[in-house]
Structure formats: C-alpha cells, structure tokens
Scaffold this active site. Structure first.
Site, PDB file in Angstrom:
ATOM      1  N   ASN A   1       5.920 -55.895  -0.043  1.00  9.14           N
ATOM      2  CA  ASN A   1       6.771 -55.366   1.023  1.00  9.14           C
ATOM      3  C   ASN A   1       7.099 -53.900   0.801  1.00  9.14           C
ATOM      4  O   ASN A   1       7.128 -53.435  -0.333  1.00  9.14           O
ATOM      5  CB  ASN A   1       8.073 -56.191   1.128  1.00  9.14           C
ATOM      6  N   VAL A   2       7.329 -53.232   1.904  1.00 11.50           N
ATOM      7  CA  VAL A   2       7.577 -51.778   1.879  1.00 11.50           C
ATOM      8  C   VAL A   2       8.989 -51.471   2.362  1.00 11.50           C
ATOM      9  O   VAL A   2       9.324 -50.332   2.654  1.00 11.50           O
ATOM     10  CB  VAL A   2       6.521 -51.060   2.767  1.00 11.50           C
ATOM     11  N   ASP A   3       9.851 -52.518   2.405  1.00  9.18           N
ATOM     12  CA  ASP A   3      11.173 -52.378   3.037  1.00  9.18           C
ATOM     13  C   ASP A   3      12.317 -52.123   2.056  1.00  9.18           C
ATOM     14  O   ASP A   3      13.448 -51.863   2.468  1.00  9.18           O
ATOM     15  CB  ASP A   3      11.478 -53.638   3.898  1.00  9.18           C
TER      16      ASP A   3
ATOM     17  N   HIS B   1       2.395 -51.886  -2.472  1.00  7.98           N
ATOM     18  CA  HIS B   1       1.933 -51.147  -1.296  1.00  7.98           C
ATOM     19  C   HIS B   1       2.829 -49.974  -0.940  1.00  7.98           C
ATOM     20  O   HIS B   1       2.809 -49.492   0.183  1.00  7.98           O
ATOM     21  CB  HIS B   1       1.815 -52.104  -0.092  1.00  7.98           C
TER      22      HIS B   1
ATOM     23  N   CYS C   1      -0.110 -31.222   0.007  1.00 10.17           N
ATOM     24  CA  CYS C   1       0.392 -30.748  -1.298  1.00 10.17           C
ATOM     25  C   CYS C   1       1.126 -31.886  -1.991  1.00 10.17           C
ATOM     26  O   CYS C   1       1.058 -33.029  -1.527  1.00 10.17           O
ATOM     27  CB  CYS C   1       1.306 -29.525  -1.087  1.00 10.17           C
TER      28      CYS C   1
ATOM     29  N   CYS D   1       4.496 -26.775   3.072  1.00 10.44           N
ATOM     30  CA  CYS D   1       3.214 -26.180   3.495  1.00 10.44           C
ATOM     31  C   CYS D   1       2.885 -26.462   4.953  1.00 10.44           C
ATOM     32  O   CYS D   1       1.794 -26.123   5.424  1.00 10.44           O
ATOM     33  CB  CYS D   1       2.067 -26.681   2.609  1.00 10.44           C
TER      34      CYS D   1
ATOM     35  N   THR E   1       4.049 -65.064   1.623  1.00  8.53           N
ATOM     36  CA  THR E   1       2.863 -64.238   1.855  1.00  8.53           C
ATOM     37  C   THR E   1       1.712 -65.115   2.335  1.00  8.53           C
ATOM     38  O   THR E   1       1.536 -66.235   1.869  1.00  8.53           O
ATOM     39  CB  THR E   1       2.433 -63.444   0.605  1.00  8.53           C
ATOM     40  N   SER E   2       0.930 -64.548   3.272  1.00  7.06           N
ATOM     41  CA  SER E   2      -0.226 -65.291   3.801  1.00  7.06           C
ATOM     42  C   SER E   2      -1.372 -65.267   2.794  1.00  7.06           C
ATOM     43  O   SER E   2      -2.381 -65.932   2.974  1.00  7.06           O
ATOM     44  CB  SER E   2      -0.687 -64.662   5.115  1.00  7.06           C
TER      45      SER E   2
HETATM   46  C1  BV8 Z   1      -8.097 -51.886  -1.723  1.00  6.20           C
HETATM   47  C2  BV8 Z   1       0.375 -50.989   4.634  1.00  6.20           C
HETATM   48  C3  BV8 Z   1      -9.941 -50.963  -2.896  1.00  6.20           C
HETATM   49  C4  BV8 Z   1       1.785 -50.699   4.470  1.00  6.20           C
HETATM   50  C5  BV8 Z   1      -0.751 -52.930   3.824  1.00  6.20           C
HETATM   51  C6  BV8 Z   1     -13.263 -54.790   4.309  1.00  6.20           C
HETATM   52  C7  BV8 Z   1     -13.247 -53.399   4.419  1.00  6.20           C
HETATM   53  C8  BV8 Z   1     -12.338 -52.610   3.726  1.00  6.20           C
HETATM   54  C9  BV8 Z   1     -11.423 -53.220   2.862  1.00  6.20           C
HETATM   55  C10 BV8 Z   1     -11.458 -54.595   2.753  1.00  6.20           C
HETATM   56  C11 BV8 Z   1     -12.360 -55.389   3.455  1.00  6.20           C
HETATM   57  N1  BV8 Z   1     -12.123 -56.696   3.152  1.00  6.20           N
HETATM   58  C12 BV8 Z   1     -11.094 -56.775   2.267  1.00  6.20           C
HETATM   59  C13 BV8 Z   1     -10.685 -55.517   2.005  1.00  6.20           C
HETATM   60  C14 BV8 Z   1      -9.588 -55.135   1.087  1.00  6.20           C
HETATM   61  C15 BV8 Z   1      -8.315 -54.921   1.916  1.00  6.20           C
HETATM   62  C16 BV8 Z   1      -7.827 -56.248   2.458  1.00  6.20           C
HETATM   63  O1  BV8 Z   1      -7.293 -57.066   1.715  1.00  6.20           O
HETATM   64  N2  BV8 Z   1      -7.987 -56.488   3.767  1.00  6.20           N
HETATM   65  C17 BV8 Z   1      -7.530 -57.734   4.341  1.00  6.20           C
HETATM   66  C18 BV8 Z   1      -7.030 -57.489   5.765  1.00  6.20           C
HETATM   67  C19 BV8 Z   1      -8.657 -58.753   4.279  1.00  6.20           C
HETATM   68  N3  BV8 Z   1      -7.352 -54.387   0.972  1.00  6.20           N
HETATM   69  C20 BV8 Z   1      -7.225 -53.051   0.853  1.00  6.20           C
HETATM   70  O2  BV8 Z   1      -7.791 -52.247   1.557  1.00  6.20           O
HETATM   71  C21 BV8 Z   1      -6.313 -52.607  -0.285  1.00  6.20           C
HETATM   72  N4  BV8 Z   1      -6.977 -51.586  -1.027  1.00  6.20           N
HETATM   73  O3  BV8 Z   1      -8.562 -52.998  -1.781  1.00  6.20           O
HETATM   74  O4  BV8 Z   1      -8.646 -50.768  -2.340  1.00  6.20           O
HETATM   75  C22 BV8 Z   1     -10.925 -50.753  -1.777  1.00  6.20           C
HETATM   76  C23 BV8 Z   1     -11.086 -49.470  -1.287  1.00  6.20           C
HETATM   77  C24 BV8 Z   1     -12.029 -49.268  -0.290  1.00  6.20           C
HETATM   78  C25 BV8 Z   1     -12.785 -50.337   0.267  1.00  6.20           C
HETATM   79  C26 BV8 Z   1     -12.573 -51.642  -0.216  1.00  6.20           C
HETATM   80  C27 BV8 Z   1     -11.637 -51.861  -1.243  1.00  6.20           C
HETATM   81  C28 BV8 Z   1      -5.023 -52.030   0.303  1.00  6.20           C
HETATM   82  C29 BV8 Z   1      -4.127 -53.177   0.714  1.00  6.20           C
HETATM   83  C30 BV8 Z   1      -2.795 -52.622   1.240  1.00  6.20           C
HETATM   84  C31 BV8 Z   1      -2.865 -52.569   2.711  1.00  6.20           C
HETATM   85  N5  BV8 Z   1      -1.569 -52.137   3.251  1.00  6.20           N
HETATM   86  N6  BV8 Z   1       0.221 -52.437   4.560  1.00  6.20           N
HETATM   87  C32 BV8 Z   1       2.505 -51.162   5.694  1.00  6.20           C
HETATM   88  O5  BV8 Z   1       2.410 -50.478   6.725  1.00  6.20           O
HETATM   89  O6  BV8 Z   1       3.183 -52.204   5.582  1.00  6.20           O
HETATM   90  S1  BV8 Z   1      -0.918 -54.610   3.649  1.00  6.20           S
HETATM   91  C33 BV8 Z   1      -0.038 -55.501   4.800  1.00  6.20           C
HETATM   92  O7  BV8 Z   1      -0.367 -56.889   4.579  1.00  6.20           O
HETATM   93  C34 BV8 Z   1       1.440 -55.466   4.573  1.00  6.20           C
HETATM   94  O8  BV8 Z   1       1.897 -54.301   3.994  1.00  6.20           O
HETATM   95  C35 BV8 Z   1       1.726 -56.665   3.693  1.00  6.20           C
HETATM   96  O9  BV8 Z   1       2.204 -56.173   2.471  1.00  6.20           O
HETATM   97  C36 BV8 Z   1       0.390 -57.260   3.467  1.00  6.20           C
HETATM   98  C37 BV8 Z   1       0.373 -58.730   3.217  1.00  6.20           C
HETATM   99  O10 BV8 Z   1       0.942 -59.386   4.337  1.00  6.20           O
HETATM  100  P1  BV8 Z   1       2.078 -60.484   4.040  1.00  6.20           P
HETATM  101  O11 BV8 Z   1       3.181 -59.824   3.314  1.00  6.20           O
HETATM  102  O12 BV8 Z   1       1.475 -61.683   3.402  1.00  6.20           O
HETATM  103  O13 BV8 Z   1       2.588 -60.800   5.504  1.00  6.20           O
HETATM  104  P2  BV8 Z   1       1.928 -61.807   6.561  1.00  6.20           P
HETATM  105  O14 BV8 Z   1       2.559 -61.532   7.884  1.00  6.20           O
HETATM  106  O15 BV8 Z   1       0.447 -61.768   6.433  1.00  6.20           O
HETATM  107  O16 BV8 Z   1       2.392 -63.262   6.053  1.00  6.20           O
HETATM  108  C38 BV8 Z   1       3.772 -63.596   6.078  1.00  6.20           C
HETATM  109  C39 BV8 Z   1       3.882 -64.982   5.462  1.00  6.20           C
HETATM  110  O17 BV8 Z   1       5.250 -65.353   5.409  1.00  6.20           O
HETATM  111  C40 BV8 Z   1       3.178 -66.076   6.268  1.00  6.20           C
HETATM  112  O18 BV8 Z   1       2.446 -66.899   5.377  1.00  6.20           O
HETATM  113  C41 BV8 Z   1       4.330 -66.877   6.906  1.00  6.20           C
HETATM  114  O19 BV8 Z   1       4.014 -68.244   7.020  1.00  6.20           O
HETATM  115  C42 BV8 Z   1       5.422 -66.665   5.890  1.00  6.20           C
HETATM  116  N7  BV8 Z   1       6.788 -66.739   6.419  1.00  6.20           N
HETATM  117  C43 BV8 Z   1       7.262 -66.261   7.610  1.00  6.20           C
HETATM  118  N8  BV8 Z   1       8.604 -66.457   7.667  1.00  6.20           N
HETATM  119  C44 BV8 Z   1       8.973 -67.044   6.504  1.00  6.20           C
HETATM  120  C45 BV8 Z   1       7.819 -67.229   5.702  1.00  6.20           C
HETATM  121  N9  BV8 Z   1       7.862 -67.793   4.483  1.00  6.20           N
HETATM  122  C46 BV8 Z   1       9.074 -68.189   4.023  1.00  6.20           C
HETATM  123  N10 BV8 Z   1      10.224 -68.044   4.729  1.00  6.20           N
HETATM  124  C47 BV8 Z   1      10.213 -67.483   5.962  1.00  6.20           C
HETATM  125  N11 BV8 Z   1      11.373 -67.352   6.644  1.00  6.20           N
HETATM  126 ZN    ZN Z   2       2.820 -29.948   1.823  1.00  6.91          ZN
END
Ligand code: BV8
Ligand code: ZN
Length: 243
Positions: free
Chosen positions: A103-105, A120, A131, A151, A189-190
């Site tokens: 989380n980013v919050d 993240h 810069c 800058c 987390t999903s």
């Molecule tokens: C990396 C930005 C090396 C900040 C986020 C194809 C091409 C390119 C890359 C990839 C590819 N395939 C895979 C990848 C890697 C990619 C990736 O994983 N993609 C996914 C979509 C398949 N990962 C990356 O790119 C990472 N870097 O691997 O670098 C690299 C470099 C180049 C090329 C390849 C690899 C970077 C990952 C970070 C991405 N940034 N966000 C922002 O704006 O927030 S990630 C984004 O999803 C969010 O920030 C969050 O952190 C993250 C995970 O989501 P969740 O937190 O799980 O949230 P979600 O909604 O999915 O699920 C919520 C869950 O809660 C559900 O299960 C629900 O049932 C449950 N829930 C709901 N309410 C409740 C509850 N549970 C309990 N109680 C409740 N009340």
């Molecule tokens: Zn700057």
C-alpha cells in the site's frame, strides 16, 4: 469461516516469536479507500498502463497527476481502521516483527506500526523526474502540473509503477523478513502483483505457517495453511483475541 480454523491460526500466531505480515489494498478498504481490482476498484474502466507506468506518465502527465491528486486528496480524509490498529498491536506483542506493505497510503504508520517496508513507495511523497529533489508532502493539495522547485522539471508520485524495479533496500529487507518468519500473515491482497506475491510462496520454504485473511478466495488461498474469509477489520482483532 470455520472457528477451528481461526482457533488454530490464533494459536500459531500466539506461539510465534517471529511474525512477518504482507498487506494489500484490502487492509485499507474499511477506511474507505477503494482497492484496485475490486468491483469499485481503481482499475475499473481505466488502463493500468496509462495511469501507473512510466510510459503512461510520459504520454500524458496531466492525466496521471489528475488521478494521483484525486487519490491523494481522498487520503487526507481517511483514518486507519481496526485492521491497521490490530497489526500495530501485533507488532507490540511479537519479539521479531516486520510489516511489508504494497500500500501507498501510509495508514499503517498512522496506526502506529513502526517496522514497515513500503514495497511500492507512497503517494505522500513526490520526487523530481530530472534531479534528486524529493519531498514528503502529506495533507498538501498539489497543483495540476506539479513542477520541481529546483529545476522546474515534472514531479512524479513517489511510487513504483508497473515495469519499474522495486527499491533494492525494500525488496532485500522484505526477503530477509520473509525468511525469518515463523508465521507469515497475508492480509487483503489479490496476490497477483510480483515480486510482492512471490513472498507468499517463499515463506513456507523456511517452515513458516502462512495465514491468509481476505474477503474472497485468491490465487494463494489453496497454497496457504489457513485461509480466513472475511473483513480484515473484523478478523484481525479476533485473530489477536482483541475483543
Ligand atoms: C517489476 C503503483 C521488474 C502505485 C503498483 C508483463 C509486462 C511487464 C511487467 C509484468 C508483466 N507481467 C508481470 C509483470 C510484473 C508486474 C506485475 O506484477 N504485473 C501484474 C499486473 C501481473 N510487476 C511490476 O511491474 C513490478 N516491477 O516487476 O520490476 C520488471 C521490470 C520490467 C519488466 C518486467 C519486470 C512493479 C509492481 C508495482 C506496481 N505498482 N501500484 C500505486 O499507484 O498504487 S501495484 C498495485 O497493485 C497497487 O499499488 C497494489 O499495491 C498492488 C497489489 O494490489 P492489491 O493490494 O492486492 O489490491 P487488489 O485490489 O488487487 O486486491 C485487494 C484484495 O483485498 C482483494 O483480494 C480483495 O478480496 C481483498 N479485500 C477487499 N476488501 C477487503 C479485503 N480483504 C480483507 N478485508 C477487506 N475489507
Ligand atoms: Zn528537479
């Protein structure tokens, strides 16, 4: 959810001297923040790569900042919920504790959690695209086109976008905390984003008991020891027997 599942998970947690937690957007849902992939999630109807990737930012920085300013301004209105407070209490009880969040919050910090890795980054931070300038600016409404005061280049949110490497220090600390865990607790987390999700599969390699708390079943639910179904804000206090 079966109570003996909860009872057994509670005893495993109570006996553990080293606990590591991995959280996702679900832990902040009861604070009123949308998740990403849920029915009313952030990603519904938008393209992830347009809003949360370096290419998307290059193509249309105004659009990306419009989305992040909306999220920032929503964040200043919300507070930690019982799930965040339960995890802060767990840290006070366990000798060796680490909280890895996607989380980013910054709501974990607001609830009093200290041993935290933000895999993240956070939307409370902004940094320059050209810069080394960076600024922690929570509770601040940014202009539509935030520019670097040093800058004048575009500022960007201090988060890790898709296709970007996670900060080395963050991922190595998360890796170390996962290796040492006796109990690995995965909350809200999903489990689809890597490398964060990989930690869940790595945890049992060192004998950790893995407990999942989630509203729904996820890709890891069949791979964990205990998959507790329900709201984090309700289950975590029960798991810690905080009545
Ligand atoms: C990396 C930005 C090396 C900040 C986020 C194809 C091409 C390119 C890359 C990839 C590819 N395939 C895979 C990848 C890697 C990619 C990736 O994983 N993609 C996914 C979509 C398949 N990962 C990356 O790119 C990472 N870097 O691997 O670098 C690299 C470099 C180049 C090329 C390849 C690899 C970077 C990952 C970070 C991405 N940034 N966000 C922002 O704006 O927030 S990630 C984004 O999803 C969010 O920030 C969050 O952190 C993250 C995970 O989501 P969740 O937190 O799980 O949230 P979600 O909604 O999915 O699920 C919520 C869950 O809660 C559900 O299960 C629900 O049932 C449950 N829930 C709901 N309410 C409740 C509850 N549970 C309990 N109680 C409740 N009340
Ligand atoms: Zn700057």
């Amino acid at each position: 959810m079966s109570t003996d599942n909860l009872d057994q998970a509670r005893s495993a947690l109570r006996e553990a001297n080293a606990v590591t937690v991995l959280t996702g957007a679900g832990v902040s849902a009861e604070s009123g923040l949308p998740t990403f992939r849920g029915p009313d999630g952030y990603w519904q109807g938008v393209s992830v790569m347009d809003l949360a990737s370096p290419q998307g930012f290059l193509r249309n920085p105004n659009r990306v900042w419009e989305w992040y300013n909306l999220r920032r301004n929503a964040l200043w209105q919300v507070r930690p919920n019982p799930a965040h407070h339960a995890l802060a209490e767990l840290e006070r009880r366990v000798p060796t504790f680490g909280l890895i969040t996607q989380n980013v919050d910054r709501l974990h910090q607001k609830a009093g959690s200290k041993q935290i890795v933000e895999l993240h980054g956070t939307i409370c931070m902004v940094r320059c695209t050209a810069c080394h300038y960076e600024q922690d600016c929570p509770n601040v409404e940014l202009p539509p086109e935030p520019r670097c005061p040093e800058c004048s280049a575009w500022l960007r949110p201090g988060v890790v976008w898709f296709g970007e490497m996670l900060p080395f220090e963050a991922i190595s600390k998360a890796d170390q905390w996962t290796r040492r865990a006796e109990v690995f607790l995965v909350v809200g987390t999903s489990a689809v984003v890597t490398p964060a999700a990989n930690l869940i599969y790595q945890a049992p390699d060192n004998g950790a008991t893995v407990i999942e708390v989630n509203l729904d079943a996820t890709e890891v639910s069949t791979a964990v020891d205990f998959s507790l179904r329900g709201k984090a804000g309700e289950i975590l206090p029960q798991l810690l027997a905080i009545e």
